[in-house]
Design an enzyme around this catalytic site. Sequence first.
Site, PDB file in Angstrom:
ATOM      1  N   ASN A 144       0.810  -1.230   0.000  1.00 24.15           N
ATOM      2  CA  ASN A 144       0.000   0.000   0.000  1.00 24.15           C
ATOM      3  C   ASN A 144       0.842   1.278   0.000  1.00 24.15           C
ATOM      4  O   ASN A 144       0.452   2.267  -0.599  1.00 24.15           O
ATOM      5  CB  ASN A 144      -0.990  -0.014   1.173  1.00 24.15           C
ATOM      6  CG  ASN A 144      -0.301  -0.098   2.503  1.00 24.15           C
ATOM      7  OD1 ASN A 144       0.842  -0.531   2.597  1.00 24.15           O
ATOM      8  ND2 ASN A 144      -0.979   0.327   3.537  1.00 24.15           N
ATOM      9  N   SER A 155       6.675  -6.061  -1.550  1.00 28.87           N
ATOM     10  CA  SER A 155       5.580  -6.936  -1.991  1.00 28.87           C
ATOM     11  C   SER A 155       5.736  -7.167  -3.481  1.00 28.87           C
ATOM     12  O   SER A 155       6.095  -6.256  -4.226  1.00 28.87           O
ATOM     13  CB  SER A 155       4.240  -6.255  -1.718  1.00 28.87           C
ATOM     14  OG  SER A 155       3.223  -6.922  -2.441  1.00 28.87           O
ATOM     15  N   VAL A 160       3.548  -7.300  -5.514  1.00 25.06           N
ATOM     16  CA  VAL A 160       2.534  -6.494  -6.211  1.00 25.06           C
ATOM     17  C   VAL A 160       3.090  -5.105  -6.564  1.00 25.06           C
ATOM     18  O   VAL A 160       2.712  -4.514  -7.571  1.00 25.06           O
ATOM     19  CB  VAL A 160       1.273  -6.366  -5.308  1.00 25.06           C
ATOM     20  CG1 VAL A 160       0.212  -5.506  -5.966  1.00 25.06           C
ATOM     21  CG2 VAL A 160       0.730  -7.745  -4.969  1.00 25.06           C
ATOM     22  N   VAL A 210      -1.852  -9.621   9.699  1.00 30.03           N
ATOM     23  CA  VAL A 210      -1.662 -10.344  10.958  1.00 30.03           C
ATOM     24  C   VAL A 210      -1.258 -11.815  10.712  1.00 30.03           C
ATOM     25  O   VAL A 210      -0.312 -12.309  11.339  1.00 30.03           O
ATOM     26  CB  VAL A 210      -2.915 -10.227  11.858  1.00 30.03           C
ATOM     27  CG1 VAL A 210      -2.814 -11.138  13.069  1.00 30.03           C
ATOM     28  CG2 VAL A 210      -3.102  -8.772  12.298  1.00 30.03           C
ATOM     29  N   GLU A 227       4.579  -4.493  11.954  1.00 28.18           N
ATOM     30  CA  GLU A 227       3.547  -3.481  11.685  1.00 28.18           C
ATOM     31  C   GLU A 227       2.453  -4.181  10.908  1.00 28.18           C
ATOM     32  O   GLU A 227       2.577  -4.421   9.705  1.00 28.18           O
ATOM     33  CB  GLU A 227       4.144  -2.336  10.850  1.00 28.18           C
ATOM     34  CG  GLU A 227       5.227  -1.550  11.554  1.00 28.18           C
ATOM     35  CD  GLU A 227       4.694  -0.672  12.669  1.00 28.18           C
ATOM     36  OE1 GLU A 227       3.471  -0.684  12.933  1.00 28.18           O
ATOM     37  OE2 GLU A 227       5.503   0.021  13.303  1.00 28.18           O
ATOM     38  N   CYS A 257      -3.292   0.746   6.805  1.00 28.08           N
ATOM     39  CA  CYS A 257      -3.415  -0.138   7.967  1.00 28.08           C
ATOM     40  C   CYS A 257      -4.085   0.528   9.161  1.00 28.08           C
ATOM     41  O   CYS A 257      -4.829  -0.092   9.897  1.00 28.08           O
ATOM     42  CB  CYS A 257      -2.029  -0.617   8.368  1.00 28.08           C
ATOM     43  SG  CYS A 257      -0.885   0.751   8.582  1.00 28.08           S
ATOM     44  N   GLU A 273     -10.494  -6.879   8.816  1.00 27.94           N
ATOM     45  CA  GLU A 273      -9.884  -5.791   8.055  1.00 27.94           C
ATOM     46  C   GLU A 273     -10.236  -5.960   6.573  1.00 27.94           C
ATOM     47  O   GLU A 273      -9.959  -7.001   5.984  1.00 27.94           O
ATOM     48  CB  GLU A 273      -8.363  -5.852   8.231  1.00 27.94           C
ATOM     49  CG  GLU A 273      -7.653  -4.682   7.594  1.00 27.94           C
ATOM     50  CD  GLU A 273      -6.135  -4.785   7.706  1.00 27.94           C
ATOM     51  OE1 GLU A 273      -5.592  -5.881   7.506  1.00 27.94           O
ATOM     52  OE2 GLU A 273      -5.511  -3.756   7.988  1.00 27.94           O
ATOM     53  N   GLU A 321       8.030   2.093  14.806  1.00 27.22           N
ATOM     54  CA  GLU A 321       8.776   2.742  13.734  1.00 27.22           C
ATOM     55  C   GLU A 321       8.761   4.248  14.002  1.00 27.22           C
ATOM     56  O   GLU A 321       7.952   4.757  14.773  1.00 27.22           O
ATOM     57  CB  GLU A 321       8.147   2.417  12.374  1.00 27.22           C
ATOM     58  CG  GLU A 321       8.298   0.946  12.034  1.00 27.22           C
ATOM     59  CD  GLU A 321       8.085   0.604  10.567  1.00 27.22           C
ATOM     60  OE1 GLU A 321       6.976   0.828  10.064  1.00 27.22           O
ATOM     61  OE2 GLU A 321       9.032   0.085   9.944  1.00 27.22           O
TER      62      GLU A 321
HETATM   63  P1  NDP Z   1       0.841  -9.639   3.429  1.00 23.23           P
HETATM   64  O1  NDP Z   1       0.853 -10.000   4.857  1.00 23.23           O
HETATM   65  O2  NDP Z   1       0.135 -10.523   2.476  1.00 23.23           O
HETATM   66  O3  NDP Z   1       2.337  -9.502   2.894  1.00 23.23           O
HETATM   67  C1  NDP Z   1       3.292  -8.649   3.511  1.00 23.23           C
HETATM   68  C2  NDP Z   1       4.671  -9.013   2.979  1.00 23.23           C
HETATM   69  O4  NDP Z   1       5.091 -10.263   3.530  1.00 23.23           O
HETATM   70  C3  NDP Z   1       4.742  -9.182   1.476  1.00 23.23           C
HETATM   71  O5  NDP Z   1       5.975  -8.705   0.999  1.00 23.23           O
HETATM   72  C4  NDP Z   1       4.619 -10.670   1.324  1.00 23.23           C
HETATM   73  O6  NDP Z   1       5.097 -11.117   0.098  1.00 23.23           O
HETATM   74  C5  NDP Z   1       5.457 -11.158   2.492  1.00 23.23           C
HETATM   75  N1  NDP Z   1       5.191 -12.519   2.940  1.00 23.23           N
HETATM   76  C6  NDP Z   1       4.083 -13.272   2.737  1.00 23.23           C
HETATM   77  N2  NDP Z   1       4.218 -14.483   3.351  1.00 23.23           N
HETATM   78  C7  NDP Z   1       5.436 -14.484   3.975  1.00 23.23           C
HETATM   79  C8  NDP Z   1       6.151 -15.432   4.790  1.00 23.23           C
HETATM   80  N3  NDP Z   1       5.648 -16.614   5.108  1.00 23.23           N
HETATM   81  N4  NDP Z   1       7.374 -15.075   5.245  1.00 23.23           N
HETATM   82  C9  NDP Z   1       7.898 -13.854   4.963  1.00 23.23           C
HETATM   83  N5  NDP Z   1       7.268 -12.933   4.194  1.00 23.23           N
HETATM   84  C10 NDP Z   1       6.049 -13.229   3.707  1.00 23.23           C
HETATM   85  O7  NDP Z   1       0.275  -8.152   3.385  1.00 23.23           O
HETATM   86  P2  NDP Z   1      -0.133  -7.287   2.119  1.00 23.23           P
HETATM   87  O8  NDP Z   1       1.058  -7.083   1.243  1.00 23.23           O
HETATM   88  O9  NDP Z   1      -1.375  -7.871   1.541  1.00 23.23           O
HETATM   89  O10 NDP Z   1      -0.450  -5.877   2.798  1.00 23.23           O
HETATM   90  C11 NDP Z   1      -1.634  -5.574   3.418  1.00 23.23           C
HETATM   91  C12 NDP Z   1      -1.533  -5.775   4.932  1.00 23.23           C
HETATM   92  O11 NDP Z   1      -0.461  -5.013   5.449  1.00 23.23           O
HETATM   93  C13 NDP Z   1      -2.778  -5.311   5.671  1.00 23.23           C
HETATM   94  O12 NDP Z   1      -3.129  -6.226   6.666  1.00 23.23           O
HETATM   95  C14 NDP Z   1      -2.321  -4.017   6.323  1.00 23.23           C
HETATM   96  O13 NDP Z   1      -3.037  -3.672   7.467  1.00 23.23           O
HETATM   97  C15 NDP Z   1      -0.891  -4.295   6.609  1.00 23.23           C
HETATM   98  N6  NDP Z   1      -0.172  -3.031   6.740  1.00 23.23           N
HETATM   99  C16 NDP Z   1       0.273  -2.651   7.990  1.00 23.23           C
HETATM  100  C17 NDP Z   1       0.902  -1.432   8.153  1.00 23.23           C
HETATM  101  C18 NDP Z   1       1.435  -1.019   9.491  1.00 23.23           C
HETATM  102  O14 NDP Z   1       2.373  -0.220   9.518  1.00 23.23           O
HETATM  103  N7  NDP Z   1       0.911  -1.481  10.610  1.00 23.23           N
HETATM  104  C19 NDP Z   1       1.105  -0.505   7.038  1.00 23.23           C
HETATM  105  C20 NDP Z   1       0.645  -1.038   5.779  1.00 23.23           C
HETATM  106  C21 NDP Z   1       0.008  -2.244   5.655  1.00 23.23           C
HETATM  107  P3  NDP Z   1       4.100 -11.166  -1.184  1.00 23.23           P
HETATM  108  O15 NDP Z   1       3.164 -10.005  -1.109  1.00 23.23           O
HETATM  109  O16 NDP Z   1       5.017 -11.055  -2.315  1.00 23.23           O
HETATM  110  O17 NDP Z   1       3.378 -12.460  -1.019  1.00 23.23           O
END
Ligand code: NDP
Length: 483
Positions: free
Chosen positions: A152, A177, A179, A229, A249, A283, A380, A457
Amino acid sequence: MKAQPKASHFVNGDWLEDTAGAPIEVIYPGTGEVIARLHAATPAVLEAAIAGAVAAQADWGRRRPIERARVLMKAVEIIRARGEELALLETLDTGKPIQETRVADWPSGADALEYFAGLAPTVTGETIPLGGDFAYTIREPLGVCAGIGAWNYPSQIACWKAAPALALGNAMVFKPSEVTPLGALKLAEILIEAGMPAGLFNVVQGRGAVGAALATDSRIAKVSLTGSVPTGAKVYAAAAAGMKHVTMELGGKSPLIVFDDADLDSAVGAAMLGNFYSSGQICSNGTRVFVQRSVKEAFLSRLAARTAKIVAGDPLAEDTQFGPLVSAAQHEKVLGYIERAKAEGARLVCGGSAGNEGPLFVQPTVFADVTDTMTLAREEVFGPVMAVLDFETEEEVIARANGTEFGLAAGVFTADLARGHRVIGQLAAGTCWINAYNLTPVEMPFGAVKASGLGRENSRAAVEHYTQVKAVYVGTGPVDSPY
Ligand code: NDP
């Protein structure tokens, strides 16, 4: 290819390609067109990145903090000078309106680099008098940190992690990501141009498996994840097995509470910002808007009138305020939540369907009469869907606001500042606002409690998460030994 980088990865100060890695297609969400083709990191790419980071960190960690700061400040200058080019790339990568990416994404990243450049030379240990003998402490870097980002705010997330890590003497291997892989590559390129030694900030592409490989590698000292989460739970467990430091986060379902004495126009504006900015893909959004019953209808009518005026459309157009979702998968997920809210009996106030501006648009949507047990109040959505719930008393709303596994953020709107502080004091959330929402200046700690994560952070609080304390006892007299 509108945004094809020179190669998929940036390792040891240079672009690196390995076409043996699984293909990754980068889509511009505004139209669905493919704008770049990359490859996921192979084991050889990961090895080069981690080994390079280990080698580079040894010298970087020993440098004077002010020398490290100078490099980061140069990067800030470059980012600000290229603001327009970087905003354009961010819009292509994420689909967010150029109006937003000009002011929010890279500008916030530059602020983080500037802040930690300034802070690094002030980080010191302490001296502890022990009656003749004394002890002192040193704040040392952790070593090589892994950063794993969500889609995002891809460039902001890369900067928010890189800035404290690098300023405090660590190296970083960052996996964006899949994406939104483009912004972090730019950051790596800019840091080299700014004079950062090769190997200190490496970018490797890939899906979850690449992130998991980083989280389990014994040479990685810390993992900082921004994500959901469920992913957080997996990464935290993997890091724990190697006794690594973590910052998590994660997601949220944050309450925004509007009391009947609040400035209603400000509260409506904040609720809109906290649900529709970045098409709701934030988030910390206040996705459970609790409105005191006596002002509920007034709140809803002003909200509906202002929501109807939101300009949705081509993210690259100057006047567009609202863009598409980031991917087809997210689009489908968000529409699914809207259908479920309708089926569970929430009252649709406005929106409620896919938008017709492009393949990935969803209308800004408001549901009223949402109850605590509806899916919309518990999960969410990560899209432009606001749930309005109503309440009678302060005590009641505090209990209901806290009735969730999440604990990222919370907001209160009231003219009674004593009440504002009293209510915030009882909410289980890491990042809070009174008469404001979703402002996250780098000077303020950002983070969560409960399932939404741990660690902080930004701000001075981040120093604790990118350094460790070495304690040194100094004897000044003969050793007193019974043997
Ligand atoms: P994901 O949890 O799907 O992915 C986060 C990252 O982790 C991606 O780079 C993903 O790779 C990677 N990943 C996935 N599986 C694993 C694993 N088993 N081990 C290590 N890395 C892994 O989140 P999204 O990308 O869909 O983002 C949206 C989420 O992020 C929402 O829940 C949002 O609330 C949260 N978020 C939190 C923020 C905060 O600061 N608290 C700020 C922004 C977003 P890939 O995508 O390539 O699969």
